[in-house]
Design a protein around this motif. Structure first.
Motif, PDB file in Angstrom:
ATOM      1  N   LEU A   9     -28.147   4.017 -33.385  1.00 30.51           N
ATOM      2  CA  LEU A   9     -29.037   3.659 -32.284  1.00 30.51           C
ATOM      3  C   LEU A   9     -28.249   3.784 -30.975  1.00 30.51           C
ATOM      4  O   LEU A   9     -27.147   3.229 -30.840  1.00 30.51           O
ATOM      5  CB  LEU A   9     -29.557   2.223 -32.442  1.00 30.51           C
ATOM      6  CG  LEU A   9     -30.362   1.671 -31.251  1.00 30.51           C
ATOM      7  CD1 LEU A   9     -31.663   2.464 -31.074  1.00 30.51           C
ATOM      8  CD2 LEU A   9     -30.648   0.176 -31.433  1.00 30.51           C
ATOM      9  N   ILE A  10     -28.794   4.524 -30.004  1.00 31.52           N
ATOM     10  CA  ILE A  10     -28.159   4.704 -28.689  1.00 31.52           C
ATOM     11  C   ILE A  10     -29.168   4.330 -27.619  1.00 31.52           C
ATOM     12  O   ILE A  10     -30.283   4.886 -27.583  1.00 31.52           O
ATOM     13  CB  ILE A  10     -27.688   6.155 -28.482  1.00 31.52           C
ATOM     14  CG1 ILE A  10     -26.708   6.551 -29.582  1.00 31.52           C
ATOM     15  CG2 ILE A  10     -27.047   6.312 -27.106  1.00 31.52           C
ATOM     16  CD1 ILE A  10     -26.259   8.008 -29.492  1.00 31.52           C
ATOM     17  N   GLU A  11     -28.824   3.374 -26.768  1.00 31.03           N
ATOM     18  CA  GLU A  11     -29.664   2.970 -25.635  1.00 31.03           C
ATOM     19  C   GLU A  11     -28.812   3.067 -24.367  1.00 31.03           C
ATOM     20  O   GLU A  11     -27.755   2.433 -24.263  1.00 31.03           O
ATOM     21  CB  GLU A  11     -30.166   1.535 -25.806  1.00 31.03           C
ATOM     22  CG  GLU A  11     -31.084   1.354 -27.002  1.00 31.03           C
ATOM     23  CD  GLU A  11     -31.528  -0.100 -27.180  1.00 31.03           C
ATOM     24  OE1 GLU A  11     -32.358  -0.365 -28.045  1.00 31.03           O
ATOM     25  OE2 GLU A  11     -30.999  -0.962 -26.418  1.00 31.03           O
ATOM     26  N   SER A  12     -29.292   3.869 -23.422  1.00 34.94           N
ATOM     27  CA  SER A  12     -28.502   4.042 -22.199  1.00 34.94           C
ATOM     28  C   SER A  12     -29.398   4.503 -21.063  1.00 34.94           C
ATOM     29  O   SER A  12     -30.366   5.238 -21.293  1.00 34.94           O
ATOM     30  CB  SER A  12     -27.374   5.052 -22.423  1.00 34.94           C
ATOM     31  OG  SER A  12     -26.601   5.202 -21.259  1.00 34.94           O
ATOM     32  N   MET A  13     -29.066   4.032 -19.850  1.00 38.58           N
ATOM     33  CA  MET A  13     -29.740   4.459 -18.630  1.00 38.58           C
ATOM     34  C   MET A  13     -28.664   4.685 -17.570  1.00 38.58           C
ATOM     35  O   MET A  13     -27.669   3.948 -17.524  1.00 38.58           O
ATOM     36  CB  MET A  13     -30.724   3.386 -18.146  1.00 38.58           C
ATOM     37  CG  MET A  13     -31.921   3.199 -19.048  1.00 38.58           C
ATOM     38  SD  MET A  13     -33.094   4.585 -18.937  1.00 38.58           S
ATOM     39  CE  MET A  13     -33.724   4.348 -17.277  1.00 38.58           C
ATOM     40  N   PRO A  14     -28.826   5.694 -16.721  1.00 30.58           N
ATOM     41  CA  PRO A  14     -27.821   5.932 -15.666  1.00 30.58           C
ATOM     42  C   PRO A  14     -27.643   4.693 -14.788  1.00 30.58           C
ATOM     43  O   PRO A  14     -28.613   4.118 -14.297  1.00 30.58           O
ATOM     44  CB  PRO A  14     -28.416   7.109 -14.871  1.00 30.58           C
ATOM     45  CG  PRO A  14     -29.315   7.809 -15.851  1.00 30.58           C
ATOM     46  CD  PRO A  14     -29.881   6.738 -16.727  1.00 30.58           C
ATOM     47  N   GLY A  15     -26.394   4.270 -14.655  1.00 26.13           N
ATOM     48  CA  GLY A  15     -26.068   3.118 -13.824  1.00 26.13           C
ATOM     49  C   GLY A  15     -26.248   1.781 -14.492  1.00 26.13           C
ATOM     50  O   GLY A  15     -25.955   0.747 -13.894  1.00 26.13           O
ATOM     51  N   GLU A  16     -26.748   1.736 -15.743  1.00 27.17           N
ATOM     52  CA  GLU A  16     -27.018   0.466 -16.417  1.00 27.17           C
ATOM     53  C   GLU A  16     -26.193   0.292 -17.705  1.00 27.17           C
ATOM     54  O   GLU A  16     -26.442  -0.617 -18.479  1.00 27.17           O
ATOM     55  CB  GLU A  16     -28.504   0.346 -16.745  1.00 27.17           C
ATOM     56  CG  GLU A  16     -29.370   0.310 -15.501  1.00 27.17           C
ATOM     57  CD  GLU A  16     -30.852   0.113 -15.840  1.00 27.17           C
ATOM     58  OE1 GLU A  16     -31.669   0.206 -14.929  1.00 27.17           O
ATOM     59  OE2 GLU A  16     -31.169  -0.128 -17.035  1.00 27.17           O
TER      60      GLU A  16
END
Length: 592
Positions: free
Chosen positions: A574-581
């Motif tokens: 599982l990969i969860e990522s947002m630019p800057g977060e």
């Protein structure tokens, strides 16, 4: 460019690598260090010697000025002495009257200064008074005296201040000046402090001892020539044997000095009787650097020892590594041709010794398997087993150099920037990781061991980023003894540190958790770094579906490929990522 250099180094033989290491890490640094040390020492010694010579010139200047000022002080006493002035102005009817006045006062004050001031050679007063007897410190102001240099100079100046001039001895005044050496320095002063009706001309002449002056100028700390130069640039006194200062009037700027001569100068300013006089010391540069020249041989011998001893040690260590590795390689080639010979040598405890022992053990086991199992069955099963093992070892060999390169680069950069005591700890962490990477036969490790490697890596990164990175690791006690593929989660931690936290200006935080839920191990990592865009996340998920060969890829893609080889479809990512977060990654694998 980095990949090209990496491949080039991999194609270089170990012996040549050690030679390059020796040249750039031992030979050149020692040579450069000794050259720089010698040059810096030369400059420091030269500067110190220059200061010593300058202080010696100042000392000569002060001592000479002190002697002259003593004579000036005595002249001022005579100049302002009322009783003495009365004695010199009195008309004596009989010689007895003068003798009585001389014995009563003049003789006493005349003799009171000479014993006290050892630099005073003679004190004499020249008078026009014809009634005085010209002896015992009293001289007649004759025409010969009026032709002397000091008398003419006094007439030109017309002031009450004393003058300082080089003169000849008293008993040589009647001789021709062409044959007389001016070997005495004198303070000359006209005694016109008190007015009188007759106004007899009176002149005080105080001679200094030449021996005292020579003693001052022959300073033991100056191995050169010293010149006393007057306001006209003429040499009044010198220790240079080539210059006859007693007879000749030679200009200082007419002298020729060696090209390496260094001049030190002290001036007499704000002193009326010695205005613009100078003391100049001329010393050769060879004399300044004599002490450094004497230590040149010692520096050369020390440099040779510094090169010779490390060279022997490196040759010794290189031979120990190269000979045994060549022996292992030779037996590996024999195994390739199905000759299962063990290496006959003493067992050692270093990494190469361990590698030799493992090779012998593996050779014996393989030979035993071949002897005990049918050839056909071995061929079918061992091909698949060896293929997977080769793939796993190849994957690990791709991960380890990549990780070790980043870690070593971190230590190298920090060591260059700052000398810290934490280096020992970082090297210890690196040793643990490096030792683990060399254990090829161990594909599984306990969770606690993997976490230990993660801690080592994060300690190295924290050493690199200092206060810019924080980390927290939580491990479920029930998960510590579980087995897992080696270096399965470390690349995720490395990715979070290098690509997530490093670009942040103020740093960030990494949180690692290892938990166990029934028959599953859950590895998760969260960072507050720069994060990833949706396209990058899709790229990582695409590795789950890709069936292409891994080739030379490293990092997270490598780990995903290894998980597919080991667990097939029994793991979850599982990969969860947002630019800057920041980024959150979770991996679930079965408990072994």
């Amino acid at each position: 460019m980095r990949v090209k250099l990496h491949l080039n180094l991999n194609n270089v033989r170990l012996r040549n690598k050690m030679l390059v290491l020796y040249i750039f890490s031992v030979f050149l640094p020692i040579v450069l260090t000794n050259v720089i040390f010698y040059n810096v020492t030369t400059v420091n010694v030269k500067n110190q010697r220059m200061k010593d010579f300058s202080r010696a010139v100042d000392q000569i200047n002060n001592e000479f000025r002190s002697e002259v000022e003593d004579a000036v002080t005595i002249s001022s006493v005579f100049y302002t002495d009322y009783n003495l002035n009365q004695i010199l102005e009195t008309d004596y009817q009989e010689p007895a009257e003068y003798i009585e006045a001389y014995d009563t006062y003049f003789r006493r004050i005349l003799n009171s200064y000479t014993p006290v001031y050892t630099s005073i050679q003679n004190i004499k007063i020249y008078v026009e008074n014809p009634t005085m007897l010209h002896s015992g410190g009293i001289g007649f102001l004759s025409d010969e005296i009026k032709q002397t240099d000091w008398y003419r100079l006094l007439q030109e100046k017309h002031n009450t201040y004393p003058i300082f001039i080089r003169t000849q001895q008293e008993d040589l005044y009647l001789k021709s000046e062409e044959n007389v050496s001016r070997n005495t320095f004198s303070i000359i002063r006209e005694m016109n402090y008190y007015e009188s009706k007759k106004q007899w001309k009176k002149f005080l002449k105080i001679d200094l001892k030449t021996s005292t002056i020579e003693q001052i100028f022959r300073n033991q700390n100056l191995q050169g020539s010293i010149y006393l130069v007057n306001d006209k640039g003429e040499i009044e006194f010198t220790t240079d044997p080539a210059v006859d200062w007693r007879k000749d009037s030679i200009r200082y700027d007419s002298l020729e000095f060696p090209s390496d001569a260094i001049a030190f100068q002290a001036e007499y300013n704000y002193v009326s009787y010695m205005d613009n006089w100078r003391i100049i010391a001329s010393i050769s540069e060879e004399e300044v650097l004599k002490e450094v020249r004497q230590s040149r041989e010692f520096v050369f011998v020390l440099a040779c020892l510094n090169i010779f001893i490390p060279t022997l040690i490196i040759l010794w260590i290189t031979r120990s590594l190269n000979v045994r590795l060549v022996e292992i390689l030779k037996h590996m080639k024999k195994v390739k041709n199905q000759h299962f010979d063990t290496i006959k040598q003493e067992e050692y405890s270093d990494e190469i010794g361990q590698l030799t022992s493992e090779f012998n053990r593996m050779t014996v086991q393989v030979k035993s398997l071949i002897d005990d199992v049918y050839i056909a069955d071995i061929q079918t099963k061992s091909l698949e087993l060896e293929r997977r093992k080769a793939q796993l070892n190849a994957l690990q060999s791709q991960i380890n150099p990549h990780f070790l390169f980043n870690a070593l680069e971190t230590i190298r950069m920090r060591s260059l920037i700052k000398d810290e005591t934490e280096t020992a700890k970082i090297i210890q962490n690196m040793a643990k990781i490096f030792r683990n990477s060399l254990t090829w036969g161990k594909d599984r490790v306990m969770v606690s061991e993997e976490v230990e490697f993660i801690v080592c890596f994060l300690e190295i990164q924290k050493y690199r980023f200092e206060d810019r990175m924080e980390y927290h690791i939580h491990i479920d006690p029930s998960a510590k003894q579980c087995m897992m593929p080696k270096m399965m989660f470390l690349p995720f931690v490395e990715n979070a540190s290098i690509h997530g936290i490093e670009p942040l200006r103020n740093g960030g935080k990494i949180e690692v958790r290892v938990e166990r839920e029934e028959d599953e191990l859950i590895f998760s990592i969260r960072d507050n770094g720069i994060g990833m865009d949706e396209e990058k996340v899709k790229q990582f998920y695409g590795y789950l579906e890709s069936e292409e060969e891994i080739g030379e890829r490293i990092g997270v893609q490598n780990v995903i490929y290894r998980l597919k080889l080991i667990y097939g479809g029994r793991f979850q990512l599982l990969i969860e990522s947002m630019p800057g977060e920041g980024t959150f990654i979770r991996v679930r694998v079965p408990v072994e």
